[in-house]
Design an enzyme around this catalytic site. Structure first.
Site, PDB file in Angstrom:
ATOM      1  N   ARG A   1      -8.983   8.106   8.713  1.00 22.08           N
ATOM      2  CA  ARG A   1      -9.460   6.383   8.685  1.00 22.08           C
ATOM      3  C   ARG A   1     -10.675   6.485   7.426  1.00 22.08           C
ATOM      4  NH1 ARG A   1     -10.359   3.885  15.177  1.00 22.08           N
ATOM      5  NH2 ARG A   1      -8.438   3.061  14.184  1.00 22.08           N
TER       6      ARG A   1
ATOM      7  N   LYS B   1      -1.393  -0.004  28.071  1.00 18.92           N
ATOM      8  CA  LYS B   1      -2.118  -0.605  27.880  1.00 18.92           C
ATOM      9  C   LYS B   1      -1.316  -2.566  27.525  1.00 18.92           C
ATOM     10  CE  LYS B   1      -5.273   1.163  24.018  1.00 18.92           C
ATOM     11  NZ  LYS B   1      -5.733   1.418  22.934  1.00 18.92           N
TER      12      LYS B   1
ATOM     13  N   GLY C   1      -2.567   3.790  17.236  1.00 24.41           N
ATOM     14  CA  GLY C   1      -2.936   4.926  17.010  1.00 24.41           C
ATOM     15  C   GLY C   1      -2.762   6.474  17.855  1.00 24.41           C
TER      16      GLY C   1
ATOM     17  N   GLY D   1      -4.169  -2.320  17.770  1.00 25.38           N
ATOM     18  CA  GLY D   1      -4.357  -4.035  18.481  1.00 25.38           C
ATOM     19  C   GLY D   1      -4.046  -4.897  17.023  1.00 25.38           C
TER      20      GLY D   1
END
Ligand code: ADP
Ligand code: MG
Length: 405
Positions: A34, A211, A362, A385
């Site tokens: 990142r 999730k 991720g 997300g």
């Protein structure tokens, strides 16, 4: 929408929202992707003679902490480790670090900053007004800069002070706001998954991971865009259960059963579920492992991965696809015993000829990297997300919409 190339930044202070939420073990950054991904924007601004102020969140926010726990969390998520890595990448003489994210001490660092230099502010997460998009916090941050650049794609689905309030305030003051190179690249790639053309068909989406409640909402949007949706990972059990299949002690999102059933019926065969599973007697410290002959998992057992028949089925469903969006591993790939399903699907995707292939997640990206496939995807999004929400909201994300004119 303005990009940084449209800005005249010479001699100006430019505030850049980056996503420096990097994984760490203790004081060590385990994957600096990142930080590296933000370098093109940072270097471009420095080359053009700007003074660059960077700010980001770091770490998960846990609410309802005691004062002591907050102190420990602040210490654990101190942005100083990122500033050290940034110094290594850009040169220590160019990078300074403000141990505060706002207030008088941060302002002093801002005022000392010269063109060609970079200042990194402390973690934005512990600012009380950040998540609430508090106007006074946004106004303070906005006062640091002559222009704002949004380059934190992974946070663009959040309307926080740092992602939304600051550009809103600066725009109202007639100042420039723009997206950086990373966000521009993400939008280019993910727009293709949102505004689907005939050249992109068949378009197959693969959903998995853990999730479920975050992800299940995207299915309705995907059904409007995709030709097929393959579902593995923990999410599959909610669907199986909704269809009356025995799933043992596998994780099920009970309040999503009706929704899952509705989606499945609406899809009229376009949602494809696993037809066999690798299961264990429990998740942590399992001792028994087996493979089911059918979709159903024996009572008392828990599904950990898709089986060989499902691997073959998903590979067949992927054959000929011209576009693939993948979010979420097919099983508990971190353990080699349950990595085969994820690996097989990743392999089937990268072997597609002439297909546009995107990973948005991720852990899915980590799995692809582990199997050596990461470079073979057309695009690996830095925002799990955010990429899902972009699809769900038909291309809209608050942190990007606010930049648009
Ligand atoms: P991503 O980061 O790609 O969006 P998630 O964060 O939703 O994916 O989920 C990743 C996690 O899902 C992994 O840690 C993996 O072990 C877990 N997982 C996948 N399948 C299962 C399963 N059947 N049971 C429990 N966990 C699972
Ligand atoms: Mg994840």
């Amino acid at each position: 929408m303005k990009t940084i190339k449209d800005l005249n930044v010479k001699g100006k202070r430019v505030l850049v929202r980056v996503d420096f939420n990097v994984p760490r073990k203790g004081e060590t950054i385990t994957d600096d992707n990142r930080i590296v991904s933000a370098l093109p924007t940072i270097k471009y601004l420095l080359d053009k003679g700007a003074a660059v102020i960077l700010f980001s969140h770091l770490g998960k926010i846990k609410h309802k902490l005691t004062a002591e726990e907050v102190d420990a969390a602040k210490k654990k998520n101190n942005m100083v480790v990122v500033s050290k890595r940034l110094s290594e990448l850009l040169g220590a003489d160019k990078v300074s670090f403000s141990p505060d994210s706002s207030g008088e001490s941060a302002r002093k660092f801002v005022e000392m900053l010269q063109p060609g230099e970079v200042l990194l502010l402390q973690n934005t997460r512990y600012e009380k007004g950040e998540e609430k998009n508090d106007l006074s916090l946004a106004t303070e941050w906005a006062s640091y800069a002559d222009a704002f650049v949004m380059d934190a794609f992974g946070s663009a689905h959040r309307a926080h002070a740092s992602t939304y309030g600051v550009p809103e305030v600066l725009k109202a003051q007639g100042k420039d706001v723009a997206v950086g190179f990373l966000v521009e690249k993400e939008i280019d790639a993910l727009s293709r998954c949102v505004d689907v053309t005939d050249n992109n068909r068949p378009y197959v989406a693969i959903l998995g991971g853990f999730k479920v409640s975050d992800k299940i909402k995207v299915i309705e949007s995907l059904l409007k865009k995709c030709d097929k949706i393959l579902i593995g990972g923990a999410m599959a059990y909610t669907f199986q259960k909704a269809l009356g299949v025995e799933v043992g002690i596998s994780p099920v999102e009970v309040d999503q059963l009706d929704y899952a059933k509705k989606c499945y019926e609406q899809a009229k065969g376009r949602i494809v579920l696993p037809i066999d599973s690798v299961y264990t007697d429990k998740f942590e410290g399992w001792t028994e492992k087996g493979v089911s002959e059918t979709a159903s998992i024996p009572v008392g057992y828990e599904g950990m991965d898709i089986g060989l028949k499902t691997q073959a089925l998903f590979t067949k469903e992927l054959a000929g696809a011209k576009m693939v969006f993948w979010n979420g591993p097919m099983g508990v790939f971190e353990q080699t015993e349950f990595a085969a399903g994820t690996k097989a699907v990743a392999q089937a995707i990268v072997e597609l000829e002439g297909a546009f292939t995107v990973i948005g997640g991720g852990d899915s990206a980590a799995a692809a990297a582990e199997f050596g496939f990461k470079d073979k995807f057309s695009h690996v999004s830095t925002g799990g997300g955010a990429s899902l929400e972009m699809i769900e909201n038909d291309g809209h994300l608050p942190g990007i919409d606010i930049i648009k004119e």
